[in-house]
Design a protein around this motif. Structure first.
Motif, PDB file in Angstrom:
ATOM      1  N   ALA A 110      -7.652   8.318  -9.923  1.00  0.00           N
ATOM      2  CA  ALA A 110      -7.026   9.152 -10.944  1.00  0.00           C
ATOM      3  C   ALA A 110      -6.528  10.472 -10.366  1.00  0.00           C
ATOM      4  O   ALA A 110      -5.423  10.936 -10.692  1.00  0.00           O
ATOM      5  CB  ALA A 110      -8.008   9.404 -12.082  1.00  0.00           C
ATOM      6  N   GLU A 111      -7.322  11.075  -9.505  1.00  0.00           N
ATOM      7  CA  GLU A 111      -6.918  12.355  -8.931  1.00  0.00           C
ATOM      8  C   GLU A 111      -5.756  12.187  -7.968  1.00  0.00           C
ATOM      9  O   GLU A 111      -4.866  13.047  -7.900  1.00  0.00           O
ATOM     10  CB  GLU A 111      -8.111  13.011  -8.250  1.00  0.00           C
ATOM     11  CG  GLU A 111      -9.151  13.481  -9.251  1.00  0.00           C
ATOM     12  CD  GLU A 111     -10.348  14.150  -8.617  1.00  0.00           C
ATOM     13  OE1 GLU A 111     -11.087  14.822  -9.361  1.00  0.00           O
ATOM     14  OE2 GLU A 111     -10.569  14.008  -7.397  1.00  0.00           O
ATOM     15  N   ALA A 112      -5.728  11.087  -7.236  1.00  0.00           N
ATOM     16  CA  ALA A 112      -4.601  10.836  -6.336  1.00  0.00           C
ATOM     17  C   ALA A 112      -3.301  10.648  -7.114  1.00  0.00           C
ATOM     18  O   ALA A 112      -2.210  10.944  -6.611  1.00  0.00           O
ATOM     19  CB  ALA A 112      -4.879   9.606  -5.481  1.00  0.00           C
ATOM     20  N   ALA A 113      -3.432  10.177  -8.368  1.00  0.00           N
ATOM     21  CA  ALA A 113      -2.256  10.004  -9.219  1.00  0.00           C
ATOM     22  C   ALA A 113      -1.817  11.313  -9.856  1.00  0.00           C
ATOM     23  O   ALA A 113      -0.739  11.381 -10.457  1.00  0.00           O
ATOM     24  CB  ALA A 113      -2.555   8.978 -10.308  1.00  0.00           C
ATOM     25  N   GLY A 114      -2.640  12.345  -9.747  1.00  0.00           N
ATOM     26  CA  GLY A 114      -2.295  13.644 -10.305  1.00  0.00           C
ATOM     27  C   GLY A 114      -2.799  13.866 -11.719  1.00  0.00           C
ATOM     28  O   GLY A 114      -2.358  14.800 -12.390  1.00  0.00           O
ATOM     29  N   CYS A 115      -3.730  13.024 -12.178  1.00  0.00           N
ATOM     30  CA  CYS A 115      -4.275  13.155 -13.532  1.00  0.00           C
ATOM     31  C   CYS A 115      -5.449  14.138 -13.550  1.00  0.00           C
ATOM     32  O   CYS A 115      -6.026  14.455 -12.522  1.00  0.00           O
ATOM     33  CB  CYS A 115      -4.747  11.794 -14.042  1.00  0.00           C
ATOM     34  SG  CYS A 115      -3.467  10.520 -14.102  1.00  0.00           S
ATOM     35  N   ARG A 116      -5.791  14.597 -14.743  1.00  0.00           N
ATOM     36  CA  ARG A 116      -6.975  15.424 -14.934  1.00  0.00           C
ATOM     37  C   ARG A 116      -8.139  14.497 -15.280  1.00  0.00           C
ATOM     38  O   ARG A 116      -7.974  13.558 -16.058  1.00  0.00           O
ATOM     39  CB  ARG A 116      -6.760  16.438 -16.051  1.00  0.00           C
ATOM     40  CG  ARG A 116      -5.429  17.164 -15.963  1.00  0.00           C
ATOM     41  CD  ARG A 116      -5.317  18.017 -14.713  1.00  0.00           C
ATOM     42  NE  ARG A 116      -6.059  19.259 -14.824  1.00  0.00           N
ATOM     43  CZ  ARG A 116      -6.011  20.242 -13.926  1.00  0.00           C
ATOM     44  NH1 ARG A 116      -5.262  20.101 -12.844  1.00  0.00           N
ATOM     45  NH2 ARG A 116      -6.708  21.345 -14.096  1.00  0.00           N
TER      46      ARG A 116
END
Length: 233
Positions: A189-195
């Motif tokens: 999720a973080e690699a995708a730029g999500c919170r």
């Protein structure tokens, strides 16, 4: 009973800052991580091998290919990856035949998000056959989209599943909140730029920039998820 959902007229323009919520399945919405581990132990016992409890933290939350591959390598079991994948899915599916328990707070959170018409996607490393079986524990229209691990070329911990979900829902990843229970899912999720909201199920997860760690879904509601997005501005 008094509703906790305010009337439509009281909602503010800030509400649109949160464009979608993506949720992991095993260990996040449904209490199935133990079912998976038990299935793995039973399958390998049938192959003449005993799994080390320390390996549980390694295989939790990962794609089937990674988990199964690790267990084959660690045990030296004489079985191919495709063969083991079938055995594990079969054993797990048999274990959830009578339904799966929801994690504390899951039903309430999903109901609140539905009440506000917040688009939701179920994003899992599990295979489609497993997701479709577990979806029976939720309402048929709960999720606008479901993403299975065997339908994406690169699943978690790669960002692809969450990027795919955001693209399909027409949302900006940075305006999407993700709820995950493992380090593998959080990394995706973080690699995708999500919170990210991390609700650890088996192994601990440390807080970090853009990530909040809570003890259970009982601590998560729509207002909380909105702060993840508005707080980054």
């Amino acid at each position: 009973m008094t509703s906790t959902v305010p009337a439509l007229s009281t909602r503010t323009a800030e509400d649109s800052a949160l464009q979608a919520v993506f949720l992991d399945m095993d260990g996040t919405l449904v209490d199935t991580e133990g079912f998976w581990w038990d299935a793995e132990k039973e399958v390998f016992a049938g192959l003449g091998h005993r799994l080390d409890e320390a390996w549980r933290d390694v295989v939790v939350g990962g794609p089937m290919t990674r988990s199964a591959g690790f267990l084959i390598e660690s045990t030296g079991a004489d079985i191919t990856l495709p063969e083991l994948t079938v055995l594990l899915n079969n054993r797990f599916e048999a274990r959830i035949g009578n339904g799966v328990p929801l994690m504390p707070g899951a039903a309430r959170l999903l109901a609140e998000l539905r009440a506000y018409d917040i688009p939701m996607a179920l994003v899992s490393a599990s295979h489609r056959r497993i997701i479709d079986r577990i979806l029976q524990s939720f309402g048929p229209d709960t999720f606008a989209l479901t993403v299975a691990g065997d339908e994406i070329a690169r699943t978690k911990p790669h960002p692809d599943p969450y990027l795919h979900a955001a693209a399909r829902l027409g949302a900006e990843p940075a305006r999407c909140a993700v709820v995950e229970d493992t380090a593998t899912g959080v990394a995706s999720a973080e690699a995708a730029g999500c919170r990210v909201v991390a609700v650890p199920s088996v192994a601990p997860i440390a807080p970090a920039d853009g990530r909040v760690v809570v003890g259970s879904l009982e601590e998560v509601d729509l207002a909380f998820l909105r702060t993840l997005i508005t707080g980054m501005n």
